[in-house]
Design an enzyme around this catalytic site. Sequence first.
Site, PDB file in Angstrom:
ATOM      1  N   GLU A   1       0.783  -1.362  -0.062  1.00  0.00           N
ATOM      2  CA  GLU A   1      -0.039   0.153  -0.288  1.00  0.00           C
ATOM      3  C   GLU A   1       0.776   1.746   0.101  1.00  0.00           C
ATOM      4  O   GLU A   1       0.833   2.546   0.636  1.00  0.00           O
ATOM      5  CB  GLU A   1      -1.078   0.268   1.418  1.00  0.00           C
ATOM      6  CG  GLU A   1      -1.686  -1.365   1.130  1.00  0.00           C
ATOM      7  CD  GLU A   1      -2.965  -1.464   2.779  1.00  0.00           C
ATOM      8  OE1 GLU A   1      -3.087  -0.412   3.415  1.00  0.00           O
ATOM      9  OE2 GLU A   1      -3.552  -2.221   2.733  1.00  0.00           O
TER      10      GLU A   1
ATOM     11  N   GLU B   1      -5.894 -10.808  -1.378  1.00  0.00           N
ATOM     12  CA  GLU B   1      -6.562 -10.537  -0.351  1.00  0.00           C
ATOM     13  C   GLU B   1      -8.332 -11.234  -0.716  1.00  0.00           C
ATOM     14  O   GLU B   1      -8.741  -9.491  -0.127  1.00  0.00           O
ATOM     15  CB  GLU B   1      -6.312  -9.819   0.327  1.00  0.00           C
ATOM     16  CG  GLU B   1      -4.935  -9.469   1.151  1.00  0.00           C
ATOM     17  CD  GLU B   1      -4.552  -8.252   1.795  1.00  0.00           C
ATOM     18  OE1 GLU B   1      -5.329  -6.929   1.832  1.00  0.00           O
ATOM     19  OE2 GLU B   1      -3.183  -7.605   1.875  1.00  0.00           O
TER      20      GLU B   1
END
Length: 374
Positions: free
Chosen positions: A158, A263
């Site tokens: 991220e 995910e």
Amino acid sequence: MIDQVLSLLVLLSLLVACAEAPPPPAESPPAGLAALYATDFLVGAALGGRVIRDEDSLSRALVVREYSTITPENVMKWEKIQPTADTYNWGPADDYVAFGEEHDLFIVGHTLVWHSQLSDYVKQITDPGAMRTALRQHIGAVAGRYAGRIDGWDVVNEALNDDGTYRESEFYRVLGEEYLTLAFRYAAEAAPDAQLYYNDYNMWNGEKRDGAIRMIEKIRADGGRVDGIGMQGHYGISGPTIDTIEAAIEAYAAAGLPVMFTELDVTVLPNPWDLEGAEVSQNFENAPDMNPYPESLPDSVQTALAIRYADLFRLFHRHRDKIERVTFWGTTDASSWLNGWPIRGRTNYPLLFDRKYRPKPAYDSVAAVAATPR
Ligand code: 9MR
């Protein structure tokens, strides 16, 4: 004489018939999604603390039966594994890796460099030299400890905003974009045989996708090794569209980046703010209309979830030459992080197994996609 020849012929034909008799029924094919998709990509799940500490044997059995790869949901994050500059907490991470080895699973490490769940001592660093040292020490210790045992690392998590610009993380503020190349170089040094990934949410978003490709091209030009993209895959029932996800898979592959869905989960709860992705700092107040299924999921939503998962897996299968792994973010609905985000205390149903460890219709639809000629 003729009688003897005839009986010999009968005997011979019996022997031939026996030789051609069908073999006894083969053992039933191995159960589980990973077996069904074995020629396409790895399939796996993230393991929460209870599963890793062996306090949830049913989840462990489920993982062993269904999956070929695992990711640690939290135990390898910086603040957990290195809470201060000179303390390490190896126990849970060691248990996680041992479980993967015991069952011959592809073991993912998550995650070496992330702005969230970061230890306080790192947040206080303002000097570039000290930040380089902290990065090298952390990555060297953690990736080095499991070198040859962890098969792939989410090296940086991220690092981008949704518009493709760099996130103003502690690392970025002190080192600028240099920290990205350093992270990948230190990881390659410490774990030369591991696959090294960049992992993020909303990676289907065109601006973020293009920003990720630019960023990785720069890291590569500066001597970092990046082996693949992690598209986290925190999705909703109707968005992002299959076409947008497909365009991203194709763009990453064209840039020489195989894709992992790292995910995957699908929220079924209201999202009045149109939040996308997994920005963990976002949290809102609970209210009854925000938590419409506290007891059970209506059939209509159960069916919509099953259709969404079938659409996703049809897409994944179509691009199996570009996709190496699909990992669900959790084992059952009971322990999903989506019960607590973006509103705490809700009852969500984002995975393939219900709160009693039973496969849901969404499981059947994912299995059916594998079984149908496509
Ligand atoms: O699932 C994780 C949850 O248990 C933690 O509380 C949360 C804290 O930041 O992190 C969750 O996992 C995140 C993952 O590490 C990175 N992508 C977004 C995931 C969901 O927030």
